[in-house]
Design a protein around this motif. Structure first.
Motif, short mmCIF file in Angstrom:
data_model
loop_
_atom_site.label_atom_id
_atom_site.label_comp_id
_atom_site.label_asym_id
_atom_site.label_seq_id
_atom_site.Cartn_x
_atom_site.Cartn_y
_atom_site.Cartn_z
N MET A 1 42.75 -55.28 -38.53
CA MET A 1 43.73 -55.43 -37.49
C MET A 1 45.01 -56.01 -38.10
O MET A 1 44.97 -56.82 -39.00
N ALA A 2 46.14 -55.58 -37.57
CA ALA A 2 47.43 -56.03 -38.10
C ALA A 2 48.24 -56.72 -37.01
O ALA A 2 48.14 -56.37 -35.84
N LEU A 3 49.02 -57.67 -37.44
CA LEU A 3 49.90 -58.44 -36.55
C LEU A 3 51.32 -57.93 -36.72
O LEU A 3 51.82 -57.80 -37.85
N GLN A 4 51.97 -57.63 -35.62
CA GLN A 4 53.38 -57.23 -35.64
C GLN A 4 54.22 -58.45 -36.00
O GLN A 4 54.10 -59.49 -35.36
N ALA A 5 55.04 -58.33 -37.02
CA ALA A 5 55.90 -59.44 -37.46
C ALA A 5 57.29 -59.23 -36.90
O ALA A 5 58.11 -58.55 -37.50
N GLU A 6 57.55 -59.82 -35.76
CA GLU A 6 58.83 -59.62 -35.09
C GLU A 6 59.74 -60.84 -35.17
O GLU A 6 60.85 -60.81 -34.67
N ASP A 7 59.26 -61.91 -35.80
CA ASP A 7 60.06 -63.13 -35.80
C ASP A 7 59.94 -63.86 -37.13
O ASP A 7 59.04 -63.60 -37.92
N ILE A 8 60.86 -64.76 -37.36
CA ILE A 8 60.88 -65.52 -38.61
C ILE A 8 59.65 -66.40 -38.76
O ILE A 8 59.19 -66.64 -39.88
N THR A 9 59.08 -66.87 -37.67
CA THR A 9 57.89 -67.73 -37.75
C THR A 9 56.74 -66.98 -38.38
O THR A 9 56.05 -67.50 -39.27
N THR A 10 56.51 -65.75 -37.98
CA THR A 10 55.43 -64.94 -38.55
C THR A 10 55.70 -64.64 -40.01
O THR A 10 54.80 -64.75 -40.86
N LEU A 11 56.93 -64.25 -40.34
CA LEU A 11 57.27 -63.97 -41.73
C LEU A 11 57.16 -65.22 -42.60
O LEU A 11 56.70 -65.16 -43.74
N HIS A 12 57.53 -66.36 -42.04
CA HIS A 12 57.40 -67.63 -42.75
C HIS A 12 55.93 -67.93 -43.05
O HIS A 12 55.57 -68.31 -44.17
N GLN A 13 55.08 -67.76 -42.05
CA GLN A 13 53.64 -67.98 -42.22
C GLN A 13 53.08 -67.05 -43.29
O GLN A 13 52.30 -67.46 -44.15
N TYR A 14 53.48 -65.79 -43.26
CA TYR A 14 53.04 -64.82 -44.26
C TYR A 14 53.50 -65.24 -45.66
O TYR A 14 52.70 -65.25 -46.60
N ALA A 15 54.77 -65.60 -45.80
CA ALA A 15 55.32 -66.01 -47.09
C ALA A 15 54.60 -67.24 -47.64
O ALA A 15 54.27 -67.30 -48.83
#
Length: 113
Positions: A1-15
């Motif tokens: 399953m994949a999470l849609q990364a629509e915001d900086i919070t999600t991208l920050h968590q991923y990074a």
């Protein structure tokens, strides 16, 4: 399953997850991962970044579209590189990246996609 990364919070968590994992067992890709994250943010079509989820959180696989074409970035444990693949996780490997890849190559590769 994949999470849609629509915001900086999600991208920050991923990074943060990518960099933490790179410190522990993938020290061949930490620096280039930062350049790739910038390229992803720069070139991804709006609303197309998706990040694989696992029981432990966000994983080392990301899907994106550039000009309507889908690509996948994932970590290859055997080669200790990050692979850019065509369309799916089993797609053709278009490019491989490691800390030895010049940042200028990242820019020119993503500019051409």
């Amino acid at each position: 399953m994949a999470l849609q990364a629509e915001d900086i919070t999600t991208l920050h968590q991923y990074a943060q997850g990518v960099m933490t994992r790179a410190e522990h067992h993938a020290n061949t890709v930490g620096s280039i991962a930062l350049a790739l994250m910038g390229a992803i943010i720069w070139r991804a079509d709006k609303g197309t970044i998706r990040i694989r989820q696992s029981a432990k959180g966000l994983a080392n696989m990301l899907w994106l579209e550039i000009n309507g074409k889908r690509y996948v970035l994932g970590y290859n444990h055997a080669d200790e590189t990050i692979e850019l693949k065509d369309r799916s996780q089993t797609g053709s490997i278009l490019y491989t990246f490691s800390n030895t890849t010049p940042v200028t190559d990242v820019e020119s590769i993503f500019r051409a996609l």
